[in-house]
Structures are given as C-alpha cells and as structure tokens.
Design an enzyme around this catalytic site. Structure first.
Site, PDB file in Angstrom:
ATOM      1  N   HIS A 116     -46.350 -24.235  91.954  1.00 33.65           N
ATOM      2  CA  HIS A 116     -46.092 -25.310  90.983  1.00 33.65           C
ATOM      3  C   HIS A 116     -45.584 -24.764  89.657  1.00 33.65           C
ATOM      4  CE1 HIS A 116     -49.107 -27.916  93.430  1.00 33.65           C
ATOM      5  NE2 HIS A 116     -47.902 -27.892  93.960  1.00 33.65           N
ATOM      6  N   CYS A 174     -32.159 -25.180  73.328  1.00 30.89           N
ATOM      7  CA  CYS A 174     -31.558 -24.033  73.991  1.00 30.89           C
ATOM      8  C   CYS A 174     -30.513 -23.373  73.074  1.00 30.89           C
ATOM      9  CB  CYS A 174     -30.895 -24.513  75.285  1.00 30.89           C
ATOM     10  SG  CYS A 174     -29.884 -23.279  76.108  1.00 30.89           S
ATOM     11  N   GLY A 194     -61.041 -23.244  95.330  1.00 29.28           N
ATOM     12  CA  GLY A 194     -60.914 -24.122  94.175  1.00 29.28           C
ATOM     13  C   GLY A 194     -59.773 -25.096  94.248  1.00 29.28           C
ATOM     14  N   SER A 199     -58.717 -29.082  95.816  1.00 25.21           N
ATOM     15  CA  SER A 199     -59.205 -30.295  96.483  1.00 25.21           C
ATOM     16  C   SER A 199     -58.307 -30.618  97.666  1.00 25.21           C
ATOM     17  CB  SER A 199     -59.184 -31.449  95.488  1.00 25.21           C
ATOM     18  OG  SER A 199     -57.843 -31.603  95.047  1.00 25.21           O
TER      19      SER A 199
HETATM   20  C1  BV8 Z   1     -42.925 -33.628  95.786  1.00 23.51           C
HETATM   21  C2  BV8 Z   1     -48.067 -28.434  87.937  1.00 23.51           C
HETATM   22  C3  BV8 Z   1     -40.939 -34.596  96.607  1.00 23.51           C
HETATM   23  C4  BV8 Z   1     -47.983 -29.309  86.727  1.00 23.51           C
HETATM   24  C5  BV8 Z   1     -48.887 -29.886  89.725  1.00 23.51           C
HETATM   25  C6  BV8 Z   1     -46.537 -36.273 100.753  1.00 23.51           C
HETATM   26  C7  BV8 Z   1     -45.544 -35.305 100.873  1.00 23.51           C
HETATM   27  C8  BV8 Z   1     -44.867 -34.858  99.741  1.00 23.51           C
HETATM   28  C9  BV8 Z   1     -45.208 -35.369  98.468  1.00 23.51           C
HETATM   29  C10 BV8 Z   1     -46.184 -36.332  98.360  1.00 23.51           C
HETATM   30  C11 BV8 Z   1     -46.842 -36.784  99.486  1.00 23.51           C
HETATM   31  N1  BV8 Z   1     -47.732 -37.730  99.083  1.00 23.51           N
HETATM   32  C12 BV8 Z   1     -47.671 -37.864  97.749  1.00 23.51           C
HETATM   33  C13 BV8 Z   1     -46.720 -37.053  97.284  1.00 23.51           C
HETATM   34  C14 BV8 Z   1     -46.362 -36.940  95.882  1.00 23.51           C
HETATM   35  C15 BV8 Z   1     -47.174 -35.885  95.145  1.00 23.51           C
HETATM   36  C16 BV8 Z   1     -48.619 -35.802  95.574  1.00 23.51           C
HETATM   37  O1  BV8 Z   1     -48.994 -34.969  96.380  1.00 23.51           O
HETATM   38  N2  BV8 Z   1     -49.432 -36.663  94.996  1.00 23.51           N
HETATM   39  C17 BV8 Z   1     -50.846 -36.616  95.266  1.00 23.51           C
HETATM   40  C18 BV8 Z   1     -51.602 -36.996  94.007  1.00 23.51           C
HETATM   41  C19 BV8 Z   1     -51.124 -37.561  96.429  1.00 23.51           C
HETATM   42  N3  BV8 Z   1     -46.550 -34.607  95.316  1.00 23.51           N
HETATM   43  C20 BV8 Z   1     -45.520 -34.291  94.495  1.00 23.51           C
HETATM   44  O2  BV8 Z   1     -45.030 -35.056  93.684  1.00 23.51           O
HETATM   45  C21 BV8 Z   1     -44.921 -32.908  94.661  1.00 23.51           C
HETATM   46  N4  BV8 Z   1     -43.502 -33.039  94.753  1.00 23.51           N
HETATM   47  O3  BV8 Z   1     -43.504 -33.971  96.750  1.00 23.51           O
HETATM   48  O4  BV8 Z   1     -41.596 -33.842  95.601  1.00 23.51           O
HETATM   49  C22 BV8 Z   1     -39.537 -34.202  96.535  1.00 23.51           C
HETATM   50  C23 BV8 Z   1     -38.983 -33.479  97.599  1.00 23.51           C
HETATM   51  C24 BV8 Z   1     -37.640 -33.162  97.525  1.00 23.51           C
HETATM   52  C25 BV8 Z   1     -36.874 -33.524  96.419  1.00 23.51           C
HETATM   53  C26 BV8 Z   1     -37.454 -34.221  95.356  1.00 23.51           C
HETATM   54  C27 BV8 Z   1     -38.797 -34.559  95.404  1.00 23.51           C
HETATM   55  C28 BV8 Z   1     -45.168 -32.048  93.435  1.00 23.51           C
HETATM   56  C29 BV8 Z   1     -46.628 -31.778  93.283  1.00 23.51           C
HETATM   57  C30 BV8 Z   1     -46.843 -30.726  92.172  1.00 23.51           C
HETATM   58  C31 BV8 Z   1     -47.340 -31.410  90.910  1.00 23.51           C
HETATM   59  N5  BV8 Z   1     -47.682 -30.395  89.892  1.00 23.51           N
HETATM   60  N6  BV8 Z   1     -49.127 -28.908  88.840  1.00 23.51           N
HETATM   61  C32 BV8 Z   1     -49.130 -29.100  85.793  1.00 23.51           C
HETATM   62  O5  BV8 Z   1     -49.988 -28.234  86.048  1.00 23.51           O
HETATM   63  O6  BV8 Z   1     -49.157 -29.797  84.766  1.00 23.51           O
HETATM   64  S1  BV8 Z   1     -50.155 -30.416  90.711  1.00 23.51           S
HETATM   65  C33 BV8 Z   1     -51.673 -30.094  89.970  1.00 23.51           C
HETATM   66  O7  BV8 Z   1     -52.617 -30.954  90.551  1.00 23.51           O
HETATM   67  C34 BV8 Z   1     -52.230 -28.713  90.262  1.00 23.51           C
HETATM   68  O8  BV8 Z   1     -51.227 -27.737  90.313  1.00 23.51           O
HETATM   69  C35 BV8 Z   1     -52.939 -28.834  91.582  1.00 23.51           C
HETATM   70  O9  BV8 Z   1     -52.091 -28.498  92.648  1.00 23.51           O
HETATM   71  C36 BV8 Z   1     -53.161 -30.325  91.707  1.00 23.51           C
HETATM   72  C37 BV8 Z   1     -54.597 -30.661  91.747  1.00 23.51           C
HETATM   73  O10 BV8 Z   1     -55.166 -30.183  90.488  1.00 23.51           O
HETATM   74  P1  BV8 Z   1     -56.804 -30.168  90.262  1.00 23.51           P
HETATM   75  O11 BV8 Z   1     -57.352 -31.462  90.743  1.00 23.51           O
HETATM   76  O12 BV8 Z   1     -57.270 -29.639  88.982  1.00 23.51           O
HETATM   77  O13 BV8 Z   1     -57.172 -29.065  91.136  1.00 23.51           O
HETATM   78  P2  BV8 Z   1     -57.647 -29.316  92.465  1.00 23.51           P
HETATM   79  O14 BV8 Z   1     -57.118 -30.538  93.127  1.00 23.51           O
HETATM   80  O15 BV8 Z   1     -57.229 -28.076  93.038  1.00 23.51           O
HETATM   81  O16 BV8 Z   1     -59.246 -29.664  92.192  1.00 23.51           O
HETATM   82  C38 BV8 Z   1     -60.088 -28.747  91.552  1.00 23.51           C
HETATM   83  C39 BV8 Z   1     -60.969 -28.226  92.679  1.00 23.51           C
HETATM   84  O17 BV8 Z   1     -61.674 -27.107  92.212  1.00 23.51           O
HETATM   85  C40 BV8 Z   1     -62.006 -29.264  93.112  1.00 23.51           C
HETATM   86  O18 BV8 Z   1     -62.037 -29.323  94.531  1.00 23.51           O
HETATM   87  C41 BV8 Z   1     -63.321 -28.688  92.564  1.00 23.51           C
HETATM   88  O19 BV8 Z   1     -64.419 -28.982  93.413  1.00 23.51           O
HETATM   89  C42 BV8 Z   1     -63.040 -27.228  92.599  1.00 23.51           C
HETATM   90  N7  BV8 Z   1     -63.804 -26.406  91.642  1.00 23.51           N
HETATM   91  C43 BV8 Z   1     -64.254 -26.765  90.408  1.00 23.51           C
HETATM   92  N8  BV8 Z   1     -64.888 -25.702  89.845  1.00 23.51           N
HETATM   93  C44 BV8 Z   1     -64.829 -24.676  90.731  1.00 23.51           C
HETATM   94  C45 BV8 Z   1     -64.129 -25.110  91.872  1.00 23.51           C
HETATM   95  N9  BV8 Z   1     -63.896 -24.310  92.926  1.00 23.51           N
HETATM   96  C46 BV8 Z   1     -64.356 -23.048  92.871  1.00 23.51           C
HETATM   97  N10 BV8 Z   1     -65.034 -22.542  91.800  1.00 23.51           N
HETATM   98  C47 BV8 Z   1     -65.290 -23.327  90.723  1.00 23.51           C
HETATM   99  N11 BV8 Z   1     -65.954 -22.834  89.664  1.00 23.51           N
HETATM  100 ZN    ZN Z   2     -29.184 -24.641  77.817  1.00 14.79          ZN
END
Ligand code: BV8
Ligand code: ZN
Length: 247
Positions: A118, A154, A194, A196
């Site tokens: 990402h 830029c 870490g 979800s």
């Molecule tokens: C795309 C960067 C299409 C930005 C991030 C099906 C197929 C394809 C796409 C989709 C689909 N369904 C829906 C979509 C759209 C969307 C998506 O998935 N939505 C979700 C909400 C359903 N996906 C997208 O839009 C992706 N792009 O599909 O484009 C396309 C294709 C071709 C051409 C054009 C377009 C892009 C997704 C990337 C978004 N960017 N990050 C930024 O950081 O600001 S995502 C961001 O949220 C993070 O990077 C991470 O991946 C995600 C989740 O973040 P968190 O919730 O914080 O983390 P996580 O979920 O990992 O949860 C924390 C975990 O840690 C918990 O489980 C907790 O229990 C645990 N934890 C807590 N403490 C600890 C711990 N574990 C261990 N130790 C601890 N101490």
């Molecule tokens: Zn430029």
C-alpha cells in the site's frame, strides 16, 4: 498457545512470507489504520480521508493527515517483534516481508526484503508528472498540532505533491502485487501478523498461500476472518509473540 508447533514450522521452512498489517506497528506507538483517528482527527473516517476524492476536495487536509502520521512514525522506533522478523531472515533460506503498512519500521529493524503493498509515507510524488518528490524536512518542527498543511508543488511541473500511498479505489503497484503473488505461491509458511484481513486485494495473499499448500500461522490478539485458514493461531501481541518464535 502452540508456540512450539509454530516455531517448528518456521524452523523447517525453506521460504517464509511474513505478511503484516497495522497491528504490527501498534506496539511501536503507531495507531492502527482504524484508530489512527483520535484527538484532532477523531471526527474524520480514515477510509474517507484515504481516497483520491478527499485529496482532490481538500489537498491541505489530506496532506496534513499524512504529514502528521509521517512525523509520528519518525518519532517512534521498531519494537522487539520487528527485530525478531529481521533475525528470522538470518535463519531462513528465503524470507519475504509483505507489508500493508506505510511506515518504515521493518526496514529500520533491519529487514531487507520488504514489499510495501500500500505504498509508503516516505515516497511522496507529483500528481501530474509522477516524479518522486523529496520527503519534507520537518525535523525540529513541533508535530503539527494543526490539521491542514498545504502540499508542496513539484519543482518540475508545479503539480501538487501527493502522499506515496495506495488510496481506497486505487490499484496496488503492479510490481508489488506480482512480487506478493510469487512469494505467496512459493512459500512453505506464511506468518500473518496484525492484520484484520479485511482489505482487498491484499487480504487474498494468505488465502493464496494456503491454496499453494503453505501453512499459515497467525499472530493477532483478536479473532479475524483468517482464523479458519490458520494452521496455528497465536492469540497475542506481535512484540511479545514474535521474539518467542525465533532464537
Ligand atoms: C482496489 C494505505 C481496485 C493508505 C490502505 C474486492 C476486490 C478488490 C477491491 C475491493 C474488494 N472489495 C472492496 C474493495 C475495495 C477496497 C477494500 O478492500 N475495501 C475494504 C474496506 C472492504 N480495496 C481497495 O480500494 C484497494 N484498491 O481494490 O482498487 C482497482 C483495481 C484496478 C484499477 C483501479 C482500481 C486499495 C486498498 C488499499 C487502501 N490503502 N492503506 C493509508 O495508510 O492511509 S489500507 C489500510 O487499511 C491499511 O494499509 C490496511 O491494509 C487496512 C486495514 O488497516 P487496519 O484496520 O489498521 O489494520 P488491520 O485491518 O490490519 O487491523 C489491525 C489489526 O491488528 C487488527 O486485527 C487487530 O486485532 C490487530 N492488532 C492490534 N494490536 C496488535 C494487533 N496485532 C498484533 N499485535 C498487536 N499489538
Ligand atoms: Zn511534476
């Protein structure tokens, strides 16, 4: 907790993939994506801010959020879990880190083969000519307690500079996706830490690994949708569990 089974699987593995989400950085003091919005940012929704639309609408607000996050990451340090992943590489013929995180904590802990699915807080680029832009030098500044910071322009084409992250609705970098697919389809063990497992297509990676016969080990204090595919589920925090998996 079947730490021994996990340590055994890792010890025998030829190729390990370590797949990390925001929970990997939590114990370093970097809030996970969902709870990155406390205090100043609490009235915003991360998924609404992390979009091209939000940046088009209000570049200063979105740039200000990423600058706040970048400066926070610069102030914290990798924890024992990051260091354990770096040490694991010394004991494993091949180890690939695939991270969803936009911080540089794996690299600062010494991991060398890190793929950012990402993007990164440290790779701003021009919205027009896409040239990379320098990371603003804010050392010494008080972390900006304000919210809005105008993005730089830029020097080549005067386009707006944007954060080098992948926003919702944006495609992941092709080379990162390809590297992740190769790693997931050739590893023996995938250690997911870490995350979800909710955001796609990154969340496909552990599922792809199992389809190619890899054993999945999960480290997370909470249950996640990845539980059913995990051979071993280690219910605990990364900084505590990971060091016990590697000598
Ligand atoms: C795309 C960067 C299409 C930005 C991030 C099906 C197929 C394809 C796409 C989709 C689909 N369904 C829906 C979509 C759209 C969307 C998506 O998935 N939505 C979700 C909400 C359903 N996906 C997208 O839009 C992706 N792009 O599909 O484009 C396309 C294709 C071709 C051409 C054009 C377009 C892009 C997704 C990337 C978004 N960017 N990050 C930024 O950081 O600001 S995502 C961001 O949220 C993070 O990077 C991470 O991946 C995600 C989740 O973040 P968190 O919730 O914080 O983390 P996580 O979920 O990992 O949860 C924390 C975990 O840690 C918990 O489980 C907790 O229990 C645990 N934890 C807590 N403490 C600890 C711990 N574990 C261990 N130790 C601890 N101490
Ligand atoms: Zn430029």
């Amino acid at each position: 907790m079947d730490l021994n089974e996990a340590a055994k699987l890792l010890g025998q593995a030829r190729h390990v993939v370590v797949f990390t989400g925001a929970g990997m950085s939590a114990e370093s003091g970097v809030p996970t994506f969902r709870d990155a919005l406390t205090g100043l940012w609490s009235r915003f929704d991360a998924q609404a801010l992390a979009t091209p639309q939000a940046f088009d609408e209000d570049p200063a607000l979105v740039w200000g959020w990423y600058e706040w996050r970048r400066q926070l990451v610069q102030r914290v340090r990798p924890h024992q879990g990051h260091l354990a992943v770096a040490r694991m590489a010394a004991h494993t013929p091949e180890l690939t880190v695939l991270t969803q995180n936009v911080d540089d904590l794996h690299e600062r802990a010494g991991s060398t083969s890190v793929t950012h699915l990402h993007g990164s807080l440290f790779a701003p680029r021009c919205t027009e000519c896409t040239r990379p832009a320098p990371v603003p030098d804010t050392t010494g500044d008080q972390p900006d307690e304000g919210r809005r910071v105008d993005p730089p322009r830029c020097p080549h084409c005067d386009g707006l500079i944007r954060p080098g992250v992948v926003w919702f609705g944006e495609a992941l970098p092709q080379e990162a996706l390809e590297a992740a697919a190769v790693a997931a389809s050739t590893c023996d063990v995938l250690l997911t830490v870490g995350t979800s497992g909710l955001v796609y297509p990154a969340a496909e990676i552990p599922r792809l690994a199992t389809r190619y016969g890899a054993a999945v080990i999960q480290v997370n204090p909470q249950p996640t949708p990845l539980d059913p595919i995990a051979r071993v589920n280690l219910r605990g925090p990364a900084a505590e569990v990971l060091p016990s998996l590697v000598s």
